[in-house]
Design an enzyme around this catalytic site. Structure first.
Site, short mmCIF file in Angstrom:
data_model
loop_
_atom_site.label_atom_id
_atom_site.label_comp_id
_atom_site.label_asym_id
_atom_site.label_seq_id
_atom_site.Cartn_x
_atom_site.Cartn_y
_atom_site.Cartn_z
N CYS A 80 34.10 -12.46 95.13
CA CYS A 80 35.06 -13.45 94.65
C CYS A 80 35.12 -14.55 95.71
O CYS A 80 34.17 -14.73 96.46
CB CYS A 80 36.43 -12.81 94.38
SG CYS A 80 37.26 -12.20 95.86
N ARG A 81 36.21 -15.26 95.80
CA ARG A 81 36.31 -16.34 96.79
C ARG A 81 36.53 -15.80 98.20
O ARG A 81 35.87 -16.20 99.15
CB ARG A 81 37.43 -17.31 96.41
CG ARG A 81 37.56 -18.47 97.38
CD ARG A 81 38.55 -19.50 96.84
NE ARG A 81 38.56 -20.66 97.72
CZ ARG A 81 39.55 -20.90 98.58
NH1 ARG A 81 40.57 -20.08 98.68
NH2 ARG A 81 39.50 -21.96 99.35
#
Length: 128
Positions: A80-81
């Site tokens: 994810c980020r």
């Protein structure tokens, strides 16, 4: 477990570094190993993602969506980020019986390590 010599996946198989994920994802694209599963939302994916990654937002996964065909019955490296959503997704997938690890530091560390990021059109991407 050693992951390609650049980093390690922690004992118990729940976390890995961006460099280790890059090695596992490269092997996966060659049909030899893990699939990189990006669980960020659509706008984040379109701004920049790992070439060859498979996309399934955590919101859909949490709602019960199944894995995309290329990710089924394969080891998964979840990104994810920053690493928070990927940790949640890896735990959810593991509870469903999948072999899943998350990337510590997410796309921020991936891009920071100089690993490739492309946008929705295949150009240079950014981490949104």
């Amino acid at each position: 477990m050693e992951a390609g010599g650049h980093g390690t996946v922690e004992e118990g198989g729940s976390h890995g570094t961006a460099a280790a994920a890059g090695d596992r994802a490269a092997a996966g694209r060659a049909g030899e190993g893990a699939v990189l599963l990006d669980v960020r939302e659509i706008a984040e994916w379109e701004a920049g993602h790992v070439p060859g990654a498979v996309h399934l937002p955590l919101s859909l996964l949490s709602a019960g969506a199944g894995l995309p065909a290329p990710a089924q019955a394969r080891p998964l490296v979840v990104i994810c980020r920053s690493g928070n959503r990927s940790r949640q997704a890896a735990e959810l997938l593991a509870a469903r019986g999948a072999d899943a690890v998350d990337v510590i530091g997410g796309m921020r560390d991936w891009a920071g390590a100089g690993l490739p990021v492309v946008d929705a059109r295949g150009g240079n991407g950014t981490v949104a």
